[in-house]
Design a protein around this motif. Structure first.
Motif, mmCIF file in Angstrom:
data_model
loop_
_atom_site.group_PDB
_atom_site.id
_atom_site.type_symbol
_atom_site.label_atom_id
_atom_site.label_comp_id
_atom_site.label_asym_id
_atom_site.label_seq_id
_atom_site.Cartn_x
_atom_site.Cartn_y
_atom_site.Cartn_z
ATOM 1 N N TYR A 33 15.735 17.057 -7.886
ATOM 2 C CA TYR A 33 15.654 16.896 -6.434
ATOM 3 C C TYR A 33 14.411 17.519 -5.808
ATOM 4 O O TYR A 33 14.088 17.193 -4.661
ATOM 5 N N THR A 34 13.770 18.435 -6.485
ATOM 6 C CA THR A 34 12.682 19.170 -5.841
ATOM 7 C C THR A 34 11.402 19.117 -6.681
ATOM 8 O O THR A 34 11.406 18.623 -7.806
ATOM 9 N N GLU A 35 10.331 19.659 -6.094
ATOM 10 C CA GLU A 35 9.062 19.793 -6.817
ATOM 11 C C GLU A 35 8.866 21.220 -7.331
ATOM 12 O O GLU A 35 7.769 21.583 -7.747
ATOM 13 N N ILE A 36 9.908 22.006 -7.255
ATOM 14 C CA ILE A 36 9.778 23.411 -7.691
ATOM 15 C C ILE A 36 9.438 23.445 -9.173
ATOM 16 O O ILE A 36 10.045 22.741 -9.984
ATOM 17 N N SER A 125 21.703 25.004 4.759
ATOM 18 C CA SER A 125 20.816 23.916 5.172
ATOM 19 C C SER A 125 19.418 24.079 4.576
ATOM 20 O O SER A 125 18.487 23.436 5.022
ATOM 21 N N SER A 126 19.282 24.936 3.572
ATOM 22 C CA SER A 126 17.950 25.191 3.027
ATOM 23 C C SER A 126 17.389 23.966 2.301
ATOM 24 O O SER A 126 16.169 23.813 2.186
ATOM 25 N N PHE A 127 18.240 23.095 1.822
ATOM 26 C CA PHE A 127 17.766 21.836 1.227
ATOM 27 C C PHE A 127 18.730 20.718 1.599
ATOM 28 O O PHE A 127 18.454 19.922 2.470
ATOM 29 N N ARG A 129 22.294 19.615 3.410
ATOM 30 C CA ARG A 129 22.981 20.177 4.566
ATOM 31 C C ARG A 129 24.485 20.186 4.306
ATOM 32 O O ARG A 129 25.089 19.150 4.000
ATOM 33 N N ARG A 161 18.306 39.052 5.248
ATOM 34 C CA ARG A 161 18.206 38.371 3.954
ATOM 35 C C ARG A 161 19.449 38.673 3.118
ATOM 36 O O ARG A 161 19.947 39.796 3.113
ATOM 37 N N VAL A 198 16.677 27.211 -3.637
ATOM 38 C CA VAL A 198 15.642 27.041 -2.602
ATOM 39 C C VAL A 198 15.700 28.212 -1.623
ATOM 40 O O VAL A 198 14.664 28.752 -1.214
ATOM 41 N N TYR A 199 16.909 28.627 -1.262
ATOM 42 C CA TYR A 199 17.019 29.780 -0.355
ATOM 43 C C TYR A 199 16.393 31.027 -0.990
ATOM 44 O O TYR A 199 15.611 31.737 -0.356
ATOM 45 N N ALA A 200 16.719 31.260 -2.248
ATOM 46 C CA ALA A 200 16.192 32.465 -2.913
ATOM 47 C C ALA A 200 14.669 32.431 -2.994
ATOM 48 O O ALA A 200 14.012 33.470 -2.888
ATOM 49 N N LEU A 201 14.112 31.250 -3.154
ATOM 50 C CA LEU A 201 12.659 31.142 -3.317
ATOM 51 C C LEU A 201 11.893 31.146 -1.989
ATOM 52 O O LEU A 201 10.666 31.247 -1.996
ATOM 53 N N THR A 202 12.610 31.029 -0.892
ATOM 54 C CA THR A 202 11.902 30.882 0.379
ATOM 55 C C THR A 202 12.290 31.921 1.435
ATOM 56 O O THR A 202 11.688 31.951 2.513
ATOM 57 N N ARG A 203 13.276 32.724 1.169
ATOM 58 C CA ARG A 203 13.707 33.702 2.200
ATOM 59 C C ARG A 203 13.567 35.127 1.699
ATOM 60 O O ARG A 203 13.898 35.396 0.563
ATOM 61 N N TRP B 192 8.191 32.377 -5.913
ATOM 62 C CA TRP B 192 8.238 33.817 -5.679
ATOM 63 C C TRP B 192 6.976 34.324 -4.983
ATOM 64 O O TRP B 192 7.050 35.236 -4.163
ATOM 65 N N LYS B 195 7.098 33.553 -1.229
ATOM 66 C CA LYS B 195 8.212 34.293 -0.620
ATOM 67 C C LYS B 195 7.865 35.772 -0.455
ATOM 68 O O LYS B 195 8.067 36.361 0.615
ATOM 69 N N PHE B 212 6.946 26.270 3.154
ATOM 70 C CA PHE B 212 7.107 26.201 1.708
ATOM 71 C C PHE B 212 7.449 24.769 1.326
ATOM 72 O O PHE B 212 8.502 24.237 1.708
ATOM 73 N N VAL B 214 8.930 22.016 -0.812
ATOM 74 C CA VAL B 214 10.049 22.022 -1.750
ATOM 75 C C VAL B 214 10.130 20.707 -2.520
ATOM 76 O O VAL B 214 10.391 20.689 -3.726
ATOM 77 N N ALA B 215 9.890 19.640 -1.810
ATOM 78 C CA ALA B 215 10.000 18.316 -2.419
ATOM 79 C C ALA B 215 9.086 17.393 -1.619
ATOM 80 O O ALA B 215 8.595 17.783 -0.549
#
Lengths: 203, 453
Positions: A33-36, A125-127, A129, A161, A198-203, B192, B195, B212, B214-215
């Motif tokens: 689902y993501t580009e992470i 809602s971080s990715f 909803r 956080r 996604v939440y952990a990586l952005t907040r 990381w 963030k 950030f 994400v996609a």
């Protein structure tokens, strides 16, 4: 480029490896689902080791009583103070179970009181909803464990956080299947796991 | 017992003395200025205020001033006025040669630091080794000796007027301006590094917006721009942001806006992975160079940056400045572009420093990133105090003395014993007044003794 590696916590008491397919399943979802930039396989990291600090998102689960050693508590305190997020899931789905009773005691000693996380929290809602908060699991709906539907997750916060996210919903059972079998689901039940990462990586 | 005639004679004599004293006093009060060629030497700064008062009423033709400490602003201005009114003022420093260095005095300034802490940078200069005490209206701030470089620098929160100096020179200053710090925008892929950069900057007090990626077409946007991604990205200008941290290649879609932002005056920090964005190449202060192998185990040492991989920065532009060098390799290079500034970094995964470093690692990581951003941030000045406050300070008293009176005379022996002009003037007033009162009393006493009124 810093690669995200999914890390499962190995602790000295209990059965830390009770959901061995969860990492691969969530890694698959993140890649899907993501580009992470995600490492293709997860790692197991001892909680009592400084190596735990290399993985700012840690996943902890089990069925059996949990008692952290002094070293584990020390590392976990540093981990949380420095910005890490520990996701703990009760694999028993049982608020009367020994895992829940013991691990919440241990967590509150290290991280402070676990409180209800509002279902409007940005985690939901971080990715994807989730309007109603944490998605229910089939184990809740089937009446296993404590036969309860848990409408919220618990959390210990550091400022605004989430430092510790605690679930009684048994995502460990819900996500513990081979990723190839996602094709049999009309709605992918690991989507909330993507929100968590996604939440952990952005907040 | 004197006879009546003798008493009358005495009384007349006493009255004559009193009238003469009165006349003398009147003459002293209304006498014409002394001759223009009168020369007065004032030895010692402490005698200056009294002399100035007197010299204003009775101008002197020439004043030779020997100072043992720097006169204050009021005395300097007064001396300048006397010189403007025609008095030839010369000055030189008193004391042994070894002490004369102290009399070049202390100069002090306070400028705002580009930092969300609201601190000011106090710079005091003076003779190397001279004792220095710095205080503000809230109390003492620093007490030390001036370094061999001749300067002492102190970053601190300032309350009111700052005073710095030693026994022989005191300077005062006050911050005149504050900086306007707008938010910082962090552009990164979800990960990381982005963030923890955002976390470090927020903890250091910066207001932080983040985007950030994400996609495809999905990004997590937080901060002052709210969840309106379009507004956050469209508004990359100096009216909205002080600096942008481009962490990685996710900055590529915004490269044109970033170049424009820098040319407007904004600050840009380019992370190691963002240096590969081709559209940013024209504004980069250096080129990505050879990879650097991290030193295993160094993360918890006193040089944690050695544990971070990355690249050396090579071929810096002619006007570039190397801000960070490690093991002989440039790892942070900055340069001006237009009216803005760009800082290029060659470190990978600085978040590991915060998570895995030693006891103070989170604070060090926070300070380091705050300093990196501060070094390029666009920070317009805003007046802090009414202009009148600036007139109360005395930042460089020695320079002001030279400006008012010219250079000091070369060392020379004192031209004879100094004339205590002020003391003599006062003594004459006192003597005449005593004579006046004494004469009147003598006459009155004599008259009473002989029964007259």
């Amino acid at each position: 480029m810093s690669t995200f590696t999914f890390a499962t916590v190995q602790y000295e008491s209990g059965d830390w490896d009770s959901a061995p397919l969860v990492p691969a399943n969530l890694i698959d979802s993140i890649a899907r689902y993501t580009e992470i930039d995600v490492a293709p396989s997860g790692v197991v990291v001892p909680l009592g080791s400084e190596a735990a600090l290399r993985y700012p998102l840690l996943y902890l689960t089990g069925h059996l009583p949990v008692r952290f050693t002094a070293q584990e508590k020390q590392v976990l305190t540093r981990f949380l103070d420095r910005g890490g997020l520990l996701f703990v899931d009760d694999h028993n789905h049982d608020v009367d179970g020994m895992f829940h009773k013991t691990v919440t005691e241990e967590l509150e000693q290290v991280a402070g009181v676990l409180r209800k996380l509002p279902n409007t929290h940005p985690l939901y809602s971080s990715f994807f909803r989730f309007e109603d908060g944490p998605p229910n699991t089939s184990h809740e709906l089937n009446g296993w464990g404590d036969n309860l539907l848990h409408p919220y997750l618990m959390a210990a916060m550091r400022g605004d956080r989430i430092a510790v996210l605690y679930s009684n919903k048994d995502y460990s059972s819900e996500w513990n299947f081979h990723p190839d079998n996602k094709r049999f689901y009309s709605v992918d039940n690991t989507r909330f796991g993507v929100n968590l990462v996604v939440y952990a990586l952005t907040r | 017992m004197p006879s009546r005639g003798e008493r009358r004679l005495l009384e007349r004599g006493s009255r004559a003395v009193a009238l003469a004293a009165l006349g003398g006093l009147l003459w002293l009060a209304w006498r014409p200025p002394p001759p223009a060629n009168a020369r007065v030497t004032v030895d010692g700064t402490a005698a200056l205020p009294a002399f100035l008062s007197q010299a204003t009423r009775a101008p002197v033709g020439a004043l030779a001033l020997v100072i043992d400490s720097i006169p204050g602003r009021r005395e300097r201005d007064w001396l300048r006025a006397l010189a403007g009114a025609g008095t030839a003022v010369t000055w030189r420093r008193a004391g042994a040669t070894a002490l004369r260095g102290d009399l070049t005095g202390i100069a002090i300034t306070a400028e705002p630091v580009v930092d969300p802490s609201g601190r000011s940078r106090i710079v005091a200069v003076g003779p190397p080794g001279a004792p220095l005490t710095i205080s503000d209206e809230a109390g003492g701030m620093d007490s030390a000796s001036i370094a061999s470089s001749g300067a002492r620098v102190l970053d601190a929160t300032v309350d009111g007027i700052v005073t710095g100096g030693g026994a022989r020179s005191v300077a005062t200053t006050a911050p005149r301006d504050s900086v306007v710090l707008r938010p910082v925008l962090v552009l990164a892929n979800a990960g990381w590094e982005g963030k923890f950069i955002a976390a470090a900057l927020e903890e250091a007090g910066w207001r932080v917006d983040v985007r950030f990626a994400v996609a495809p077409r999905v990004a997590v946007v937080q901060g002052t721009g709210g969840r309106d991604q379009a507004a956050t990205i469209a508004g990359i200008d100096t009216g909205r942001y002080a600096a942008v941290v481009a962490v990685d290649e996710s900055a590529a879609p915004h490269a044109a806006a970033l170049v424009r932002f820098v040319r407007q005056g904004g600050g840009l920090v380019v992370g190691r992975d963002a240096s590969s964005v081709v559209a940013l190449a024209p504004i980069l202060p250096a080129r990505p160079g050879a990879p650097i192998t991290p030193v295993l185990g160094a993360i918890a040492s006193d040089q944690p940056l050695r544990a971070l991989g990355g690249i050396a920065l090579s071929a810096p532009r002619r006007d570039a400045v190397v801000l960070d060098r490690l093991g002989g390799a440039a790892r942070g290079v900055a340069a001006r572009v237009g009216v803005g500034r760009v800082l290029m970094l060659g470190y990978d995964e600085t978040w590991r420093w915060r998570m895995e470093g030693g006891e103070g690692a989170p604070a060090e990581h926070r300070s380091w990133w705050s300093a990196m951003v501060a070094s390029v941030a666009y920070a317009p000045l805003a007046p802090l105090r009414p202009a009148t406050a600036a007139q109360l300070v005395d930042e460089a008293p020695y320079a002001a003395l030279v400006d008012a009176l010219g250079e000091p005379l070369p060392d020379q022996p004192s031209a004879g014993a100094p004339i205590s002009a002020i003391a003599w003037q006062r003594l004459r007033f006192v003597l005449l007044f005593v004579l006046l009162i004494g004469g009147l009393l003598a006459e009155w006493t004599s008259r009473r003794l002989r029964g007259a009124r």
